[in-house]
Every structure is written in C-alpha cells, then in structure tokens.
Design a protein around this motif. Structure first.
Motif, PDB file in Angstrom:
ATOM      1  N   UNK A   1     103.614  77.553  57.546  1.00 55.06           N
ATOM      2  CA  UNK A   1     104.741  77.806  58.433  1.00 55.06           C
ATOM      3  C   UNK A   1     105.539  76.555  58.753  1.00 55.06           C
ATOM      4  N   UNK A   2     104.999  75.369  58.393  1.00 55.75           N
ATOM      5  CA  UNK A   2     105.705  74.103  58.617  1.00 55.75           C
ATOM      6  C   UNK A   2     106.092  73.514  57.268  1.00 55.75           C
ATOM      7  N   UNK A   3     107.386  73.292  57.072  1.00 57.36           N
ATOM      8  CA  UNK A   3     107.877  72.730  55.814  1.00 57.36           C
ATOM      9  C   UNK A   3     108.510  71.369  56.079  1.00 57.36           C
ATOM     10  N   UNK A   4     108.113  70.389  55.306  1.00 54.49           N
ATOM     11  CA  UNK A   4     108.583  69.010  55.471  1.00 54.49           C
ATOM     12  C   UNK A   4     109.428  68.631  54.264  1.00 54.49           C
ATOM     13  N   UNK A   5     110.724  68.312  54.531  1.00 50.28           N
ATOM     14  CA  UNK A   5     111.664  68.012  53.458  1.00 50.28           C
ATOM     15  C   UNK A   5     112.291  66.635  53.675  1.00 50.28           C
ATOM     16  N   UNK A   6     111.721  65.575  53.097  1.00 50.27           N
ATOM     17  CA  UNK A   6     112.366  64.272  53.160  1.00 50.27           C
ATOM     18  C   UNK A   6     113.604  64.250  52.267  1.00 50.27           C
ATOM     19  N   UNK A   7     114.677  63.647  52.766  1.00 51.95           N
ATOM     20  CA  UNK A   7     115.923  63.510  52.014  1.00 51.95           C
ATOM     21  C   UNK A   7     116.225  62.022  51.869  1.00 51.95           C
ATOM     22  N   UNK A   8     116.220  61.528  50.644  1.00 51.38           N
ATOM     23  CA  UNK A   8     116.334  60.099  50.385  1.00 51.38           C
ATOM     24  C   UNK A   8     117.654  59.807  49.675  1.00 51.38           C
ATOM     25  N   UNK A   9     118.456  58.920  50.259  1.00 49.74           N
ATOM     26  CA  UNK A   9     119.806  58.701  49.743  1.00 49.74           C
ATOM     27  C   UNK A   9     119.872  57.652  48.638  1.00 49.74           C
ATOM     28  N   UNK A  10     118.875  56.749  48.559  1.00 51.51           N
ATOM     29  CA  UNK A  10     118.993  55.655  47.584  1.00 51.51           C
ATOM     30  C   UNK A  10     117.885  55.629  46.535  1.00 51.51           C
ATOM     31  N   UNK A  11     116.702  56.036  46.929  1.00 49.75           N
ATOM     32  CA  UNK A  11     115.560  55.849  46.019  1.00 49.75           C
ATOM     33  C   UNK A  11     114.534  56.943  46.232  1.00 49.75           C
ATOM     34  N   UNK A  12     114.120  57.574  45.140  1.00 41.58           N
ATOM     35  CA  UNK A  12     113.079  58.589  45.221  1.00 41.58           C
ATOM     36  C   UNK A  12     111.724  57.957  44.907  1.00 41.58           C
ATOM     37  N   UNK A  13     110.638  58.525  45.445  1.00 40.45           N
ATOM     38  CA  UNK A  13     109.308  58.007  45.099  1.00 40.45           C
ATOM     39  C   UNK A  13     108.927  58.413  43.685  1.00 40.45           C
ATOM     40  N   UNK A  14     107.927  57.751  43.147  1.00 37.09           N
ATOM     41  CA  UNK A  14     107.352  58.203  41.884  1.00 37.09           C
ATOM     42  C   UNK A  14     106.643  59.535  42.116  1.00 37.09           C
ATOM     43  N   UNK A  15     106.781  60.459  41.193  1.00 35.76           N
ATOM     44  CA  UNK A  15     106.143  61.771  41.304  1.00 35.76           C
ATOM     45  C   UNK A  15     106.387  62.410  42.673  1.00 35.76           C
TER      46      UNK A  15
END
Length: 236
Positions: free
Chosen positions: A161-175
């Motif tokens: 029921x809890x969804x976590x959505x990081x939004x990254x403007x410059x760099x994404x993590x590996x995998x």
C-alpha cells in the motif's frame, strides 16, 4: 552526513522532558549573527516514533549546509553534547485524523522529505486501519542526495500500500528500482493519476516545485483544501 551538503542531527531536551510533537511539525532554532543580531531557522522534525515521546527520547532534524551560512556555522561547530536553543514545535503540516481519503500523495524535494519520515508510523496505521494507499514522490539531483531513501525503500518493501518513487534529475543509480524515475517530481505526477475523489496531497520543499505541483493538482481537479503545502527557503 545524509548527503554531501545535508547533516542529520539528534537532540534531547536538557531539562529531561519529552519534546511532544505531531509528525509534520517543525522547531525553530534560535541563535545570533556575528554582530549580535538575534535570528532563527526552522527545521521539520524527522523523528520516527511508534510510541509517545518520553523523557530522554531524541528528536531528529536534517540541516542543509549553505556556504557562508550563519546556521551552517552553528551546526558545523557543534560537538557531541553541545547545546542549541529552540522553541516549538509549530505547524499544521500534519496528517488529519478526520481525513476520509483513500490515497495520500506525498511530494518532496530536498529536506522537504523530512516530515514524511516522521509520518511513517501514522501512515502505516492508516494503511492498516483504513486501507489507504500512499505514494511518495521524492525529488533529488543524484542518488546521493535522496535523503532517508533507505528508510523509505525499507518501509515500502515491508508495507503493502506504500509506493516509493524517487525522481532523479541528473543521475540514475546503477540497476535502478522499477519505481525510480528520471526527471522532476512534477513531470511524473500525471503517471500516478491525481484524483479529486480519493486523493489528499502534501507538497513540501523547493517553492518552485511546490507551486508547479500545486497548479498541476488543481488542473487535475483537486480542490485547494485537499492540497497541503509547506515551502522551504534556504537562507544564510
């Protein structure tokens, strides 16, 4: 250090009393400029407690370091056991026990995510008791600047029921996790489909982000009472 320019601090009251607060509230730290002028800064409490605060229980804040900033100098100069003077807690950026919505949209950038960390126990209760869904959109430039991301990811994995959505403007993590997005939080609001019949939204952080998301939510039909806002402005 939570990020290259953000420190995590814990404090206890030196009179032995608890600092009772509602998740989402902030404290004000009082100090003086070099010329002796009184000033203060506000910091949302990031504390997670599943129980009422008792004597000696610590409270947490996240402090953004601003080059040349007077508050930055205050916190960087603190040693273990050091003292600050504060007041509060203040604020109404809190979950309302009278809410009857079926989903919360929590949107933040920078240290604006700290109130949501303190809300996690109440959100778990709302999910378990009311079947509420929660979506947290957290904006940052890089993975290193996603404050408390380990707490939010662990909570999401343990809490259906809890969804976590990081939004990254410059760099994404590996995998990256499937819920990681590239860009700004306001660019991904449409994906989660804001719905005036079920949503209450919280916006906290950069004023430009707060304004952009507020307009997007209004355009989606959310009435103003269903959008709760708190803007963070960095100052020296």
């Amino acid at each position: 250090m939570l990020a290259p320019s953000v420190g995590h601090y814990q404090f206890v009251r030196d009179d032995g009393q608890p600092l009772d607060f509602q998740p989402g509230q902030f404290i004000q730290v009082h100090f003086q400029y070099a010329d002796g002028t009184d000033t203060k800064r506000s910091y949302s409490l990031a504390t997670i407690h599943d129980h009422a605060l008792g004597p000696g229980d610590a409270v947490d804040i996240a402090v953004s370091f601003v080059p040349g900033g007077a508050a930055t100098a205050l916190f960087e100069g603190l040693e273990l056991g050091g003292h600050i003077t504060g007041s509060g807690p203040f604020g109404r950026f809190c979950l309302n026990p009278g809410d009857h919505n079926s989903r919360y949209l929590l949107i933040a950038t920078g240290t604006g995510v700290t109130p949501y960390r303190s809300m996690l126990p109440l959100l778990r209760k709302a999910i378990e008791e009311r079947g509420v869904e929660v979506v947290l959109l957290q904006g940052a430039r890089t993975p290193a600047e996603l404050l408390y991301s380990e707490d939010f990811r662990a909570f999401a994995e343990a809490t259906p029921g809890f969804r976590y959505m990081p939004c990254l403007s410059r760099e994404l993590p590996d995998n990256p996790h499937p819920d990681v997005r590239q860009g700004y939080v306001q660019q991904h609001l449409a994906e989660i489909g804001p719905d005036p019949t079920r949503d209450i939204a919280y916006l906290c952080g950069n004023p430009d982000m707060v304004d952009a998301c507020f307009e997007a939510l209004k355009a989606a039909g959310l009435p103003i009472p269903q959008v709760r806002r708190e803007k963070y402005v960095s100052s020296k």
